[in-house]
Design a protein around this motif. Structure first.
Motif, short mmCIF file in Angstrom:
data_model
loop_
_atom_site.label_atom_id
_atom_site.label_comp_id
_atom_site.label_asym_id
_atom_site.label_seq_id
_atom_site.Cartn_x
_atom_site.Cartn_y
_atom_site.Cartn_z
N ILE A 65 0.84 -1.20 0.00
CA ILE A 65 0.00 0.00 0.00
C ILE A 65 0.88 1.26 0.00
O ILE A 65 0.65 2.18 -0.78
N THR A 66 1.88 1.27 0.86
CA THR A 66 2.78 2.42 0.95
C THR A 66 3.50 2.67 -0.38
O THR A 66 3.61 3.81 -0.84
N SER A 67 3.98 1.60 -0.98
CA SER A 67 4.71 1.74 -2.25
C SER A 67 3.83 2.32 -3.34
O SER A 67 4.26 3.20 -4.10
N ILE A 68 2.62 1.84 -3.42
CA ILE A 68 1.69 2.37 -4.43
C ILE A 68 1.40 3.84 -4.16
O ILE A 68 1.43 4.67 -5.08
N GLN A 69 1.16 4.19 -2.90
CA GLN A 69 0.88 5.58 -2.53
C GLN A 69 2.05 6.50 -2.91
O GLN A 69 1.82 7.63 -3.33
N GLU A 70 3.28 6.00 -2.72
CA GLU A 70 4.45 6.82 -3.03
C GLU A 70 4.58 7.14 -4.50
O GLU A 70 5.05 8.22 -4.86
N VAL A 71 4.20 6.21 -5.38
CA VAL A 71 4.41 6.44 -6.82
C VAL A 71 3.20 7.06 -7.52
O VAL A 71 3.36 7.66 -8.58
N LEU A 72 2.03 6.95 -6.94
CA LEU A 72 0.81 7.46 -7.61
C LEU A 72 0.92 8.90 -8.09
O LEU A 72 0.48 9.20 -9.21
N PRO A 73 1.49 9.82 -7.31
CA PRO A 73 1.56 11.20 -7.80
C PRO A 73 2.38 11.37 -9.08
O PRO A 73 2.24 12.37 -9.78
N TYR A 74 3.21 10.40 -9.41
CA TYR A 74 4.09 10.50 -10.58
C TYR A 74 3.52 9.81 -11.82
O TYR A 74 4.04 9.99 -12.91
N LEU B 288 -4.36 1.73 -8.58
CA LEU B 288 -5.44 1.98 -7.63
C LEU B 288 -6.22 0.70 -7.32
O LEU B 288 -6.55 0.43 -6.16
N ALA B 289 -6.48 -0.10 -8.35
CA ALA B 289 -7.18 -1.37 -8.14
C ALA B 289 -6.35 -2.32 -7.27
O ALA B 289 -6.88 -3.00 -6.38
N CYS B 290 -5.06 -2.33 -7.49
CA CYS B 290 -4.17 -3.17 -6.70
C CYS B 290 -4.14 -2.68 -5.24
O CYS B 290 -4.20 -3.48 -4.31
#
Length: 144
Positions: free
Chosen positions: A21-30, A41-43
């Protein structure tokens, strides 16, 4: 012994799902491409749903979850920020996510072997988390 291994496997799944979850949150803005964002987001949603199940199991056993290892978490954050500082492309994000998923898959398989006497329902949780990670790596290959 079975109960102890069950708890330990649950705790490792908890730490793993938090890392995901943390990893996905970190990259989403990019993330630039819409479909790629939707895949992530689905993952993340699947991870969060599984995290709720893990928490229910831990609470039923009157046990605490497990935070991801601080060293691993810190190294992951530094690698992510470092690579994105040099190249904010979706290919870089896909590469980072693939590496993270592969490390998670490897760790979860190790824990499944290590805690072989854990209850089947908890082994199933670990296997579902592995499947989520494996599916993401396949789904994002076209962004590499």
């Amino acid at each position: 012994m079975e109960q102890e291994e069950t708890i330990r496997l649950l705790q490792e799944c908890d730490a793993g799902v938090q890392m995901g979850i943390t990893s996905i949150q970190e990259v989403l803005p990019y993330v630039k491409e819409g479909k790629f964002r939707q895949l992530l987001l689905a993952c993340r949603d699947k991870h969060e749903k599984l995290q709720e199940e893990i928490q229910r199991e831990l609470e039923a056993s009157r046990e605490e979850g497990k935070e991801p290892n601080l060293m691993v978490k810190g190294m992951s954050w530094m690698k992510t920020k470092g690579k994105l500082a040099m190249d904010e492309s979706d290919a870089t994000i896909a590469d980072l996510m693939t590496d993270g998923c592969n490390m998670g898959i490897k760790s979860l398989h190790r824990y499944l072997n290590q805690y072989a006497k854990a209850e089947e329902k908890v082994k199933d949780i670990a296997k579902r988390l592995i499947n989520i990670e494996e599916k993401l790596t396949v789904d994002i290959r076209s962004y590499l």
